[in-house]
Each structure stands twice: as C-alpha cells, then as structure tokens.
Design an enzyme around this catalytic site. Structure first.
Site, mmCIF file in Angstrom:
data_model
loop_
_atom_site.group_PDB
_atom_site.id
_atom_site.type_symbol
_atom_site.label_atom_id
_atom_site.label_comp_id
_atom_site.label_asym_id
_atom_site.label_seq_id
_atom_site.Cartn_x
_atom_site.Cartn_y
_atom_site.Cartn_z
ATOM 1 N N HIS A 83 26.455 -55.882 -51.030
ATOM 2 C CA HIS A 83 25.054 -56.224 -51.252
ATOM 3 C C HIS A 83 24.902 -56.994 -52.572
ATOM 4 C CE1 HIS A 83 24.249 -53.468 -48.009
ATOM 5 N NE2 HIS A 83 22.929 -53.570 -48.149
ATOM 6 N N GLN A 96 -19.268 -33.820 -22.087
ATOM 7 C CA GLN A 96 -17.829 -34.049 -22.027
ATOM 8 C C GLN A 96 -17.172 -33.190 -20.952
ATOM 9 O OE1 GLN A 96 -16.509 -36.726 -23.904
ATOM 10 N NE2 GLN A 96 -18.740 -36.855 -23.943
ATOM 11 N N GLU A 120 -10.802 -34.893 -30.732
ATOM 12 C CA GLU A 120 -11.011 -36.280 -30.310
ATOM 13 C C GLU A 120 -12.410 -36.727 -30.749
ATOM 14 O OE1 GLU A 120 -11.190 -38.885 -26.169
ATOM 15 O OE2 GLU A 120 -11.498 -36.720 -26.118
ATOM 16 N N HIS A 121 -13.422 -35.973 -30.344
ATOM 17 C CA HIS A 121 -14.807 -36.215 -30.754
ATOM 18 C C HIS A 121 -15.281 -35.008 -31.548
ATOM 19 C CE1 HIS A 121 -14.395 -37.977 -26.593
ATOM 20 N NE2 HIS A 121 -14.796 -39.057 -27.247
ATOM 21 N N ASP A 144 -19.472 -43.308 -26.420
ATOM 22 C CA ASP A 144 -18.855 -43.642 -25.136
ATOM 23 C C ASP A 144 -19.277 -45.019 -24.636
ATOM 24 O OD1 ASP A 144 -17.356 -41.353 -24.828
ATOM 25 O OD2 ASP A 144 -18.870 -40.283 -23.682
ATOM 26 N N HIS A 204 -16.481 -34.709 -17.447
ATOM 27 C CA HIS A 204 -15.386 -35.648 -17.202
ATOM 28 C C HIS A 204 -14.331 -35.068 -16.264
ATOM 29 C CE1 HIS A 204 -15.878 -39.208 -19.757
ATOM 30 N NE2 HIS A 204 -16.445 -38.430 -20.650
#
Length: 458
Positions: free
Chosen positions: A446, A284, A353-354, A387, A287
């Site tokens: 109402h 990761q 996230e992961h 992924d 990236h």
C-alpha cells in the site's frame, strides 16, 4: 396466501377481545420491554420463511412456469405471461372514476412536493491545496415496486412507490401487483390506472413472495417471450410473506425495509378522545386479520373507554370480522404504563410502523420519540391522512425494524458515490502518513503504491 377473514367472523354483538399487558410497577430493561409489548407469534414468522424459501427457489429454477403455477394456486387465474398489456393500462385509466382520479392526482401532487424536497445535495470538500473529496448522489438503474392486493386495493401504494423513484431519477421502473380473478387475471384496474397516471408501462400481474423473487433474480424469456430483467432495488409493502421474501433477497438486491403487515401504536393519556383512538386502531385493523393495533396509556379510564368504543365501532364497520380478528390477536392490545416516561420507553421498544401521539403537548412528546416509521401528532393527524394525502410515504418498516431502518423515501433509490481527486503535490503532502499506516497494518505494498510515484526517474 392470507386466509379469508370471513372464515372466523364473530357475531357483531360479541365484545372485542382486546388484551391487556400491564407494565405498571415494573422496571424493565430494553430487552424485557421488547419482549413484553404485543407481537405476532414467532412460529408464524418461521412458517412463512420456509414457504418463501421454497417459492424463491421455484422461481429461480423454473421462471415463468413457476409464476404461472403460483398464479393458479394462490390467485385462481390462468396466465400465458404476467406482463400487463399496454392497452389494459390505458383502458383502466380511461375508465377511472373522476372522483378517484382527482384524489389520486392530489395525492401525487403532495407526494411529489415532499419527495422533491428530500433529494440530498452533492458535496465537495477541499482538504488542502489540490486535495478534493466529493460525494455525489446517483440513482440506481432499475427498481421493482410491489403493490399488494388481496383483501384490499392499494392504488395509493402505487403513488408511494413510484413518486420517490421518479424524484430520484430512476430510469427503469417495473411494478408488480397480484392478479385478480375478477379482472381476467390482471391486477385491479384502479392500480393499473394509477400506474398509467404516473407513466409506468412495465407492469406485471404477479403477487406475493414470487414477485419479489422475480424482481431480485429476473426471469429469462423463452424464444419469442419477453424477459423480466432483474432490478437493483425492491420496494413496497405486503403481508408477512412479502416482507420475508424481501429479507431473504436482501444482499442480492437492495430493499427499502421489511414493510410487512400493518401496525399502529397510539401513545395516549387521559386527555385523549376515546372515539378517535378507537377509530384509528380500527382503521389499521381492517387491513388484515394479522394487523397490529396497540394502545399505550397511563390511564385505566381511557383504556376502558376505548374498549367500549371498539365494541361499538367494530360492530358497525364494513369489515367487522377482519377487524375483530386483528384486534383480538396476540399482536394487538392495551399496554398500561405508570407514566409518560414509561410510555415513551415502551414506544421506542415497540418501534411502531405508525405511531400516533394523543397526549397533552403532543408535539413535545413526539419530539422525544426515537423509533418509529412515521409519527402522527395530535388529534387531527390520523394514520389515514398519511395513507393517502399527507404528502408523506406510507411504505414504512414494521415488526420493530423501525429501530434501525427508515420508511421509503428518495434516498432509497440513490447511492452515495465518493470521488477522490488529488494532485501530485497534495498526495505527496500525506505520503509519509500513508506509508506509516501501511506499515502499521503490515501492508507495505500500500505504501509502495504511493512512494512509486515520487521515485527519481519514474
């Protein structure tokens, strides 16, 4: 908009500066835990917000002229119009490497099977004779899907965005990805080929926050010029500028989540294999220089062994400079905890996230996690699987937002509409309750709207 990692590459012989956050012996509240785990510096986020606000304003005011200016400034390309010609999509598909095409087709197949199983069913509930309340799921009319570019190529993100939208029944799909100087100002051909493989023909060479702004507000066309119509929902991952833009346009359009710069957390104990842990942290980190890689463990020995593996593996990987910068940033490091209980609490506070679970009885531990975009269980479910070919979706919430938002899925593109169908007798049965509640709220009209239906001579 992201600095090239090569500007601060360290020598391959240098050790990775993977910092330590020691939580052992400390009783921390949830707020204190959230403040203690590694995160990107707040000033970076604030700086991005002002830049993104200016970009959104420029796109709204100057439309395609602003997009052309941003393509020149950020991507180094000249554009007449950002729409990708149909022939470029077909050419990209024709020129696609057969092995890559086969891999994309397998990924599409698995993603479709998972997406098809996600669609919720409509519900009809009879609350009495002639009293039926239903809920039906209806796809949004139009979506804008963002696929990042820059430091890497992400045809997999085309699949992750498009497949659930198609499974939901969305009829109008537009896709944007940054223009590439090396490809005559078009997005990378592999991205174009993936779009063509999925039948998407409305593709734009627009990157970053400006793409999100164009989707949210639309761009009118001048005489003889094709307009970019606004969308109802914007989805897709990106860097901090893309995530910030999505946050700022939320409310004008729906968004999936703030899927910003990638992050991984690994909860591991002494049974974990250091080489596997290090490889996944690095996977990761490659990236982006601002990617986050966090190890949470109660084993000092494992932490030491992982550090040694990081030094060796980071030196050997292709994007060594980028990896070292990410692993050495404030967003990355080892979190030492007393035991598994504190480790789980740290994971929920971080809301990764992961999240990988590499512990004894990993499945049981994974079942106790509340906050994560996606959970990867055991030694043979690495994030790289998710992924590309797990069948799951890799567009996931980042920066702690997994505590309250979900990853991209079919329901992202659906709306739940409630349908109320009462007969006269069914309404009459509850009319007294309606009048009583209307009076309690001092909204007598109402109640009148109900009693008017039962007055004599109506």
């Amino acid at each position: 908009m992201t600095t090239s990692p090569d500007s601060s590459v360290r020598p391959n012989s240098a050790a990775v500066d993977f910092r330590t956050v020691d939580l052992r012996g400390r009783r921390l509240s949830l707020a204190e835990l959230r403040g203690a785990v590694p995160r990107a510096r707040h000033e970076t986020v604030a700086d991005a917000e002002q830049k993104v606000t200016d970009i959104i304003s420029a796109v709204r005011q100057r439309g395609f002229a602003a997009l052309t200016e941003f393509a020149r400034r950020f991507d180094g390309v000249e554009q007449a119009h950002p729409r990708v010609p149909a022939e470029a999509l077909l050419s990209a598909l024709d020129g696609l490497d057969p092995a890559v095409r086969s891999a994309l087709e397998e990924s599409i197949s698995r993603a479709r099977r998972f997406a098809d199983g996600q669609r919720p069913g409509d519900v009809d509930v009879a609350l009495g004779d002639g009293a039926v309340v239903s809920q039906k799921w209806v796809p949004v009319a139009r979506v804008g899907l963002y696929v990042p570019g820059g430091l890497a190529v992400y045809p997999s993100s085309v699949i992750m965005n498009v497949v659930p939208a198609l499974a939901a029944g969305v009829q109008s799909i537009a896709l944007a990805s940054p223009p590439q100087k090396d490809f005559s100002g078009l997005p990378h051909p592999t991205i174009l080929a993936a779009a063509a493989l999925l039948g998407i023909d409305e593709v734009y060479a627009i990157g970053g926050a400006q793409a999100i702004a164009a989707f949210a507000y639309g761009v009118p066309g001048a005489e003889g010029e094709t307009a970019l119509e606004p969308v109802d929902v914007v989805t897709g991952p990106g860097n901090i500028f893309v995530a910030t833009a999505k946050r700022l346009v939320k409310g004008v359009v729906g968004i999936d989540s703030e899927a910003g710069t990638t992050e991984i957390a690994i909860l591991a104990d002494a049974t974990a294999r250091p080489a596997f842990v290090a490889a996944d942290l690095i996977s990761q980190a490659e990236h982006d220089p601002k990617a986050a890689s966090v190890l949470i463990t109660d084993s000092e020995q494992l932490a030491a062994d992982v550090r040694e593996e990081l030094d060796v593996q980071a030196a050997a990987t292709k994007h060594s400079g980028r990896v070292r910068e990410a692993l050495s940033g404030p967003q990355s490091g080892v979190v030492l905890v007393d035991d598994l209980e504190q480790g789980i609490a740290a994971c929920d506070a971080y809301a990764a996230e992961h999240l990988e679970i590499m512990t004894a009885d990993a499945a049981a531990v994974a079942a106790r996690i509340r906050n994560a975009g996606a959970i990867f269980v055991g030694d043979y479910s690495p994030v790289s699987l998710g992924d590309y070919c797990a069948g799951s979706n890799h567009v996931l919430p980042t920066s702690g937002t997994a505590a309250f938002s979900s990853g991209l899925n079919v329901t992202t593109f659906l709306r739940a509409i409630q349908v109320i169908n009462y007969t006269e007798s069914a309404l009459e049965q509850v009319s007294g309750h309606i009048v009583s509640l209307a009076g309690a709220e001092d909204l007598p009209a109402h109640g009148d709207a109900v009693t008017a239906r039962f007055r004599a001579g109506r």
